[in-house]
Design a protein around this motif. Structure first.
Motif, PDB file in Angstrom:
ATOM      1  N   HIS A 188       3.733   3.499 -11.985  1.00  0.00           N
ATOM      2  CA  HIS A 188       2.993   2.957 -13.125  1.00  0.00           C
ATOM      3  C   HIS A 188       3.939   2.221 -14.076  1.00  0.00           C
ATOM      4  O   HIS A 188       3.582   1.159 -14.609  1.00  0.00           O
ATOM      5  N   TRP A 189       5.120   2.778 -14.299  1.00  0.00           N
ATOM      6  CA  TRP A 189       6.106   2.098 -15.155  1.00  0.00           C
ATOM      7  C   TRP A 189       6.566   0.794 -14.511  1.00  0.00           C
ATOM      8  O   TRP A 189       6.638  -0.246 -15.162  1.00  0.00           O
ATOM      9  N   ARG A 190       6.847   0.853 -13.213  1.00  0.00           N
ATOM     10  CA  ARG A 190       7.396  -0.306 -12.511  1.00  0.00           C
ATOM     11  C   ARG A 190       6.420  -1.483 -12.481  1.00  0.00           C
ATOM     12  O   ARG A 190       6.832  -2.644 -12.546  1.00  0.00           O
ATOM     13  N   LEU A 191       5.134  -1.197 -12.377  1.00  0.00           N
ATOM     14  CA  LEU A 191       4.148  -2.260 -12.204  1.00  0.00           C
ATOM     15  C   LEU A 191       3.479  -2.690 -13.503  1.00  0.00           C
ATOM     16  O   LEU A 191       2.705  -3.653 -13.516  1.00  0.00           O
ATOM     17  N   ASP A 192       3.778  -2.006 -14.583  1.00  0.00           N
ATOM     18  CA  ASP A 192       3.076  -2.248 -15.839  1.00  0.00           C
ATOM     19  C   ASP A 192       3.196  -3.686 -16.318  1.00  0.00           C
ATOM     20  O   ASP A 192       2.251  -4.241 -16.885  1.00  0.00           O
ATOM     21  N   ASN A 193       4.343  -4.329 -16.120  1.00  0.00           N
ATOM     22  CA  ASN A 193       4.519  -5.699 -16.613  1.00  0.00           C
ATOM     23  C   ASN A 193       4.434  -6.735 -15.496  1.00  0.00           C
ATOM     24  O   ASN A 193       4.954  -7.834 -15.610  1.00  0.00           O
ATOM     25  N   THR A 194       3.771  -6.378 -14.401  1.00  0.00           N
ATOM     26  CA  THR A 194       3.579  -7.299 -13.292  1.00  0.00           C
ATOM     27  C   THR A 194       2.122  -7.746 -13.224  1.00  0.00           C
ATOM     28  O   THR A 194       1.261  -7.231 -13.950  1.00  0.00           O
ATOM     29  N   MET A 195       1.838  -8.653 -12.323  1.00  0.00           N
ATOM     30  CA  MET A 195       0.478  -9.144 -12.176  1.00  0.00           C
ATOM     31  C   MET A 195      -0.476  -8.029 -11.740  1.00  0.00           C
ATOM     32  O   MET A 195      -1.620  -7.958 -12.185  1.00  0.00           O
ATOM     33  N   ALA A 196       0.010  -7.125 -10.902  1.00  0.00           N
ATOM     34  CA  ALA A 196      -0.846  -6.045 -10.402  1.00  0.00           C
ATOM     35  C   ALA A 196      -1.224  -5.065 -11.505  1.00  0.00           C
ATOM     36  O   ALA A 196      -2.320  -4.508 -11.512  1.00  0.00           O
ATOM     37  N   LYS A 197      -0.295  -4.805 -12.423  1.00  0.00           N
ATOM     38  CA  LYS A 197      -0.468  -3.925 -13.579  1.00  0.00           C
ATOM     39  C   LYS A 197      -0.447  -2.439 -13.233  1.00  0.00           C
ATOM     40  O   LYS A 197       0.158  -1.645 -13.951  1.00  0.00           O
ATOM     41  N   THR A 198      -1.132  -2.029 -12.167  1.00  0.00           N
ATOM     42  CA  THR A 198      -1.188  -0.607 -11.810  1.00  0.00           C
ATOM     43  C   THR A 198      -0.934  -0.432 -10.313  1.00  0.00           C
ATOM     44  O   THR A 198      -1.234  -1.331  -9.511  1.00  0.00           O
ATOM     45  N   PRO A 199      -0.415   0.751  -9.912  1.00  0.00           N
ATOM     46  CA  PRO A 199      -0.250   1.006  -8.476  1.00  0.00           C
ATOM     47  C   PRO A 199      -1.585   1.041  -7.750  1.00  0.00           C
ATOM     48  O   PRO A 199      -1.663   0.707  -6.570  1.00  0.00           O
ATOM     49  N   GLU A 200      -2.630   1.433  -8.452  1.00  0.00           N
ATOM     50  CA  GLU A 200      -3.951   1.453  -7.824  1.00  0.00           C
ATOM     51  C   GLU A 200      -4.397   0.044  -7.425  1.00  0.00           C
ATOM     52  O   GLU A 200      -4.919  -0.171  -6.321  1.00  0.00           O
ATOM     53  N   ALA A 201      -4.140  -0.914  -8.313  1.00  0.00           N
ATOM     54  CA  ALA A 201      -4.494  -2.306  -7.998  1.00  0.00           C
ATOM     55  C   ALA A 201      -3.633  -2.840  -6.869  1.00  0.00           C
ATOM     56  O   ALA A 201      -4.114  -3.562  -5.980  1.00  0.00           O
ATOM     57  N   ALA A 202      -2.344  -2.475  -6.887  1.00  0.00           N
ATOM     58  CA  ALA A 202      -1.446  -2.927  -5.821  1.00  0.00           C
ATOM     59  C   ALA A 202      -1.870  -2.343  -4.478  1.00  0.00           C
ATOM     60  O   ALA A 202      -1.880  -3.042  -3.457  1.00  0.00           O
ATOM     61  N   MET A 203      -2.242  -1.077  -4.472  1.00  0.00           N
ATOM     62  CA  MET A 203      -2.685  -0.447  -3.227  1.00  0.00           C
ATOM     63  C   MET A 203      -3.985  -1.060  -2.725  1.00  0.00           C
ATOM     64  O   MET A 203      -4.174  -1.231  -1.519  1.00  0.00           O
ATOM     65  N   ALA A 204      -4.871  -1.392  -3.638  1.00  0.00           N
ATOM     66  CA  ALA A 204      -6.138  -2.008  -3.227  1.00  0.00           C
ATOM     67  C   ALA A 204      -5.870  -3.335  -2.519  1.00  0.00           C
ATOM     68  O   ALA A 204      -6.496  -3.643  -1.492  1.00  0.00           O
ATOM     69  N   LEU A 205      -4.944  -4.135  -3.064  1.00  0.00           N
ATOM     70  CA  LEU A 205      -4.596  -5.398  -2.419  1.00  0.00           C
ATOM     71  C   LEU A 205      -3.943  -5.148  -1.067  1.00  0.00           C
ATOM     72  O   LEU A 205      -4.252  -5.827  -0.071  1.00  0.00           O
ATOM     73  N   MET A 206      -3.041  -4.172  -1.012  1.00  0.00           N
ATOM     74  CA  MET A 206      -2.368  -3.866   0.252  1.00  0.00           C
ATOM     75  C   MET A 206      -3.355  -3.408   1.317  1.00  0.00           C
ATOM     76  O   MET A 206      -3.224  -3.750   2.495  1.00  0.00           O
TER      77      MET A 206
END
Length: 400
Positions: free
Chosen positions: A304-322
């Motif tokens: 959550h910290w790592r993705l907070d300032n990225t386009m995905a924003k959350t690991p949940e959003a990143a996982m959904a895309l993956m």
């Protein structure tokens, strides 16, 4: 863990060892030549790195102190703009240091990495935890005048403000001290991890004992393997080093399945072989410290910290895309493996033969050649990168 002393204590002051050893250091000299200049690579020695890093960090901290101590009202130009221009010498030193660390990382360089990685982390925290500096950044970020800035300036103000917050600028003194200790520990562990992998790459090789072990390899790879055996002072038909550039061509062309398996396991088990260079305990420490750091900073997990300032924003959003990509990707891989199995069967493979990871590149190349009569080893000679007069690559990627 003992916190690293401040850089002001270790690198500043005329006549100190750091200052004296920095005198005449080619890493600290202005880059000469056209297009912004280039570093004096021919003059740099390993012993130059530590004093150059120390001197450049001390200089950068003086620049930071000047910004933080400015008595004028904080504006974009005297705060964010000045920050952007600060640290140029350190950037130049770290550019060369990064090249050496990535391509010439012998024992002497690795010793410097182990010492300097925690100190560089402490240096970053000295800036990120500088309260007067953050107050000026925050003032610019929250100023009503911000809307008068250009879109690029507004974006930069946002980046600085959020990067400082994410680095702990709003924590209390106790939490800041613990955060800095974690960052220093992590820097040391990251260095240890990469050096363990490098050790397995350096120390492990696949020896091709007889000419039969070279079966399937094109002439260029045979020559490389023979030259490597000579360099390693081994009496053998060839040697495959434990690097991607050596392993992947071997997995693609070698007809010797047992040797392909040895090569694959040697490469993919780097840092996972027990003994001095095993990374499993190191990984556990990294995960624990990352989790603690995330909670200190107010995040549920490191992800959550790592993705907070990225386009995905959350690991949940990143996982959904993956997951959207994963399903068709798996389906395609199954099709590819089916083609490989069919070709292997056609070539007389046993009934229970199954494509394994060390078979994938080998049979993928066979399928490609059978289907398209395309040998990538023949094609690559026509894909050489060319450079224009300014050193810009045409038709390829530029590498440093």
């Amino acid at each position: 863990m003992t916190t690293t002393p401040s850089l002001a204590q270790t690198t500043s002051g005329a006549g100190t060892p750091a200052t004296a050893s920095a005198a005449g250091n080619p890493l600290l000299a202005p880059w000469a030549g056209p297009y912004g200049g280039v570093p004096a690579f021919d003059k740099v020695k390993v012993e130059h790195f530590k004093p150059a890093l120390e001197a450049a960090m001390a200089e950068n901290l003086r620049e930071i102190d000047a910004i933080a101590g400015n008595k004028q009202t904080a504006t974009f130009d005297n705060t964010i703009g000045t920050l952007e221009r600060a640290g140029q010498r350190l950037d130049e030193v770290q550019t060369v240091y990064g090249i050496w660390s990535g391509t010439l990382s012998g024992p002497e360089v690795q010793a410097i990495q182990r010492e300097m990685a925690p100190r560089l982390a402490a240096f970053s925290d000295q800036i990120n935890q500088n309260a007067p500096l953050f107050r000026r950044i925050e003032a610019v970020y929250n100023s009503p005048d911000k809307k008068k800035l250009t879109p690029e300036q507004q974006r930069l103000a946002w980046v600085y403000y959020n990067n400082f917050v994410r680095a702990g600028a709003k924590l209390d003194a106790t939490a800041k001290t613990r955060l800095s200790a974690i960052n220093q520990q992590l820097a040391g562990l990251f260095t240890k991890f990469s050096q363990n992998v490098l050790a397995d790459e350096t120390d492990s090789v696949l020896v091709l004992k007889t000419p039969a072990d070279l079966a399937g390899l094109p002439a260029s790879l045979r020559d490389d393997a023979a030259n490597t055996a000579t360099a390693c002072k081994l009496t053998a038909a060839g040697v495959i080093t434990n690097t991607r550039s050596s392993i992947e061509p071997f997995l693609t062309y070698s007809d010797q399945r047992k040797l392909r398996e040895k090569a694959w396991r040697m490469f993919y088990n780097r840092g996972d072989n027990g003994g001095t260079h095993d990374n499993n305990a190191t990984i556990t420490e990294i995960l624990q410290l990352r989790a603690e750091r995330a909670k200190l900073l107010g995040y549920k997990t490191h992800a959550h910290w790592r993705l907070d300032n990225t386009m995905a924003k959350t690991p949940e959003a990143a996982m959904a895309l993956m997951e959207q990509v994963w399903t068709p990707a798996v389906a395609r891989v199954k099709e590819e493996v089916a083609d490989m199995q069919a070709l292997a069967k056609k070539e007389g493979a046993a009934a229970d033969f199954k494509i394994e990871p060390w078979d994938y590149r080998y049979y993928a190349e066979k399928v490609r050649k059978a289907r398209y009569d395309l040998d990538q080893n023949e094609v690559k000679q026509y894909l050489q990168a060319r450079q224009d007069a300014r050193g810009h690559v045409l038709g390829g990627r530029r590498t440093v």
